[in-house]
Motif scaffolding. Structure first.
Motif, short mmCIF file in Angstrom:
data_model
loop_
_atom_site.label_atom_id
_atom_site.label_comp_id
_atom_site.label_asym_id
_atom_site.label_seq_id
_atom_site.Cartn_x
_atom_site.Cartn_y
_atom_site.Cartn_z
N PHE A 169 0.94 -1.44 -0.23
CA PHE A 169 0.24 0.11 0.36
C PHE A 169 0.40 1.57 -0.26
CE2 PHE A 169 0.17 -1.16 4.15
CZ PHE A 169 0.94 -0.34 5.32
N GLY A 170 2.07 0.63 0.00
CA GLY A 170 3.07 2.39 0.25
C GLY A 170 3.73 2.88 -0.94
N ARG A 171 4.38 3.49 -1.35
CA ARG A 171 4.86 4.33 -2.61
C ARG A 171 6.64 3.92 -2.35
NH1 ARG A 171 3.20 9.07 -5.53
NH2 ARG A 171 1.11 8.01 -5.41
N GLY A 172 7.48 2.85 -2.68
CA GLY A 172 8.47 2.52 -2.04
C GLY A 172 9.11 2.73 -1.05
N PRO A 173 10.27 2.68 0.27
CA PRO A 173 10.53 1.91 0.64
C PRO A 173 10.19 3.89 1.91
CG PRO A 173 12.25 2.06 -0.27
CD PRO A 173 11.53 2.37 -1.13
N PHE A 174 9.53 3.16 3.05
CA PHE A 174 8.92 4.78 3.70
C PHE A 174 10.04 5.50 4.04
CE2 PHE A 174 8.43 6.95 7.79
CZ PHE A 174 7.20 7.13 7.32
N GLY A 175 11.52 5.62 4.35
CA GLY A 175 13.03 6.02 4.59
C GLY A 175 12.86 6.91 5.93
N HIS A 176 12.45 6.60 6.58
CA HIS A 176 12.58 7.13 7.42
C HIS A 176 12.41 6.74 9.09
CE1 HIS A 176 12.39 11.61 5.35
NE2 HIS A 176 11.34 10.90 5.02
N HIS A 177 11.84 7.33 10.24
CA HIS A 177 12.20 6.41 11.51
C HIS A 177 11.92 6.33 12.30
CE1 HIS A 177 16.63 6.69 10.17
NE2 HIS A 177 16.90 5.53 10.67
#
Length: 257
Positions: free
Chosen positions: A64-72
């Motif tokens: 359901f996301g778009r690519g890795p979330f990329g944050h902590h």
């Protein structure tokens, strides 16, 4: 996959949960009008790394996301309720903030969320947060080795609907263990006496969330941040709990004052 943890793994989960509770409490204390969401993410990153742990969100890439979330850490503000992606935005007086943190330490994950108002609170916002906190307490109270999953969902739903909110069941609680998101799904609405029977060693992330006047979500252009379809305020409370031989243990409590 549904994991049943051995006693030694539950002990490790206690340490992960304590870390999550401590980091969330510290982040909440540091937040105020003028705090940038990217600052919050940086603080979370530093505390996670100092503990020798890993964020479950950095490389998180579900369907359901778009690519890795990329944050902590997830930072959701006002009408954002789930998966709020940190961005260059300063908090303003009266903003309703949800921080959602999941961490992996020594092979076991824990997940928790807290909603709060920075600066001057509006009574309706405090009521919204209070509803989710009471629903979470009801869910914890429904967990035992003799309970069924539907008992937990029913306990949450009784509080949310009893306070006049409609419930979205697309996203809810979940199993947790060696990874952040596992079966079973724990919807925030359910029928008592239904579903799988809970077992000692099962870890559940219980997370009641509501939107003030809708149950419909919309997704930001970032592909992650979920907001209320009407722009109304939102709140979200979450703890990771362990089913024990004689009841339940909340693993992600903040440190005692």
């Amino acid at each position: 996959m549904i994991e049943i943890l051995a006693p030694s793994e539950v002990d490790r989960a206690r340490r992960t949960g304590a870390l999550v509770g401590r980091i969330l409490a510290t982040l909440r204390e540091r937040c105020g009008p003028g705090t940038n969401l990217l600052e919050i993410d940086g603080w979370a990153k530093a505390m996670i790394e100092d503990a020798g742990a890993l964020s479950c969100y950095v490389d998180y890439e579900p369907s359901f996301g778009r690519g890795p979330f990329g944050h902590h850490v997830c930072t959701s503000v006002n009408d954002a309720v789930l998966h709020g992606r940190p961005r260059d935005q300063e908090l303003a007086d009266g903003d309703l903030v949800t921080l959602d943190l999941a961490v992996l330490l020594r092979g076991v994950a824990a997940d928790a969320a807290v909603s709060f108002v920075v600066g001057t609170p509006a009574p309706d916002d405090l009521a919204l947060v209070d509803t989710t906190e009471r629903a979470l307490a009801a869910a914890v109270g429904a967990v035992s080795p003799d309970a069924r999953l539907g008992d937990v969902s029913h306990a949450i739903g009784q509080v949310l609907t009893g306070d006049g909110y409609t419930v979205n069941t697309d996203f809810g609680g979940h199993g947790i263990g060696s990874t952040m998101h596992q079966d079973p799904h724990v919807p925030n609405l359910g029928r008592p006496g239904r579903g799988m029977r809970l077992r000692p060693g099962l870890l559940l992330a219980l997370e009641p969330w509501v939107m003030a006047d809708t149950d419909r979500l919309v997704t930001d252009a970032d592909g992650w941040t979920l907001r209320s379809a009407t722009g109304c305020r939102t709140a979200h409370s979450e703890h990771t709990v362990a089913v024990t031989e004689d009841g339940v243990e909340v693993l992600t409590l903040p440190p005692a004052a």
